[in-house]
Design a protein around this motif. Structure first.
Motif: not given
Length: 375
Positions: A142-146
């Protein structure tokens, strides 16, 4: 013939849908929980919570969202779980050289951002406020969207993430540079998988050094919890921390902010609800209990001028009731205009009762002034 009237109950709705993805080249199963009264509130729009590992995380997340929103400790949300049974490791795959999504992972990244969100926005009444949640592999993902210039999600709930190499530095840098509001939650447990816990604790130390007012960060290390049991404690903690400003005025804020600081109670109330509307993209009516908290704070601090503005706000949010009239009368009463206060109390006759205010109470207040001043 006798007529039987059944009580009306409201329940959140869970739908089971299938979305055909060109990016993945296959169908994916979705679980979607709509808020209570979604069908009845046809003008209302809702934030979205995306739940990865929806085959086992959807139900606990959806249940907590429903519970917290029922008590108004979080906004009502559309909760969407994605079934990843048998595919989660492929969906979360990253390149071994640059540690960014690749192959099936890149396809799943585009599926969420380009297909799923568009599907939800087209079919349901959604706001732009979005939260995403994952566990170990999917939490890392989910952190890749950051890392995108305009991140798709506003809130990130990380449950014992299995962090890829370079991930902690990348996340810290992205959050440090964020120019828009972000909520970041991270959790581990005393009996979590050792190698994950060690990296998570180190990551927490990095995030604690963040100096960006646009980022709200919260960390939990739960005692006596495993990699899986920590989930049950982390979900409500994440919701509580993420939506703190949305919650009703707490006893702590009443005692420590409204009574112990120089801030105007009405200014506090105004800022609170402007923040709620701005951050979560919802038009929230001021709760009656919050009006009562501000009323009590004014009585305690004797900031009588605040009643004037509070009366205007009450008229806007609870028109036709005695609330605005009472605040206006208290303003006149405490600022040296007893005759005008008496007439204002009398004006409540015929208005709708609310809270502790009714016709007998308001007319008794008017009669007391009349007796005291001999009008």
């Amino acid at each position: 013939m006798a007529a039987f009237l059944a009580p009306i109950f409201t329940f959140s709705q869970t739908l089971y849908e299938t979305i055909n993805s060109e990016k993945l080249g296959e169908e994916r199963q979705l679980k979607i929980q709509l808020p209570r009264n979604y069908e009845a509130n046809t003008e209302k729009i809702y934030p979205v919570m995306i739940v990865l590992d929806g085959d086992y995380l959807f139900e606990p997340v959806a249940g907590n969202v429903d519970y917290y929103s029922y008590w108004e400790d979080a906004p009502e949300m559309i909760v969407v779980g994605i079934n990843q049974y048998g595919s989660r490791e492929y969906d979360a795959a990253y390149d071994e050289q640059n540690f960014l999504p690749s192959g099936d992972g890149a396809a799943f990244f585009e599926f969420l951002g380009m297909e799923l969100m568009q599907y939800l926005d087209n079919k349901y009444r959604t706001t732009d406020f979005r939260v995403i949640l994952g566990h170990d592999f999917t939490s890392n993902f989910i952190n890749y969207y950051l890392f995108k210039p305009d991140p798709l999600f506003d809130g990130y709930i990380n449950l014992s993430p299995d962090l890829a190499p370079q991930m902690t530095e990348r996340i810290t840098n992205s959050l440090a540079k964020s120019e828009t509001k972000k909520w970041y939650y991270l959790a581990t447990g005393s009996d979590d998988i050792a190698q994950l816990k060690e990296k998570i604790l180190s990551f927490d130390n990095q995030l604690k050094t963040l100096d960006n007012k646009m980022v709200e960060y919260h960390f939990d290390n739960f005692e006596n919890t495993t990699h899986y049991s920590l989930v049950g404690k982390a979900i409500p903690s994440a919701l509580s921390s993420m939506f703190k400003v949305y919650s009703p005025i707490s006893v702590k804020d009443y005692n420590e902010v409204l009574l112990q600081t120089s801030i105007s109670p009405v200014e506090y109330l105004t800022d609170k609800y402007e923040t709620i509307n701005e951050l979560f993209h919802v038009e929230k009516q001021i709760r009656l209990n919050d009006f009562m908290a501000i009323y009590n704070a004014i009585e305690k601090t004797r900031r009588w001028d605040d009643y004037h503005e509070l009366s205007k706000m009450a008229e806007n949010h609870y028109p036709g009731t005695m609330l605005a009239t009472y605040f206006e009368a208290r303003y006149e009463e405490e600022t040296g205009n007893p005759r005008k206060a008496m007439r204002t109390y009398q004006k409540a006759y015929g208005q709708e009762k609310i809270a502790f205010l009714d016709t007998d109470f308001m007319l008794a207040k008017a009669d007391a002034i009349k007796k005291d001043f001999g009008y």
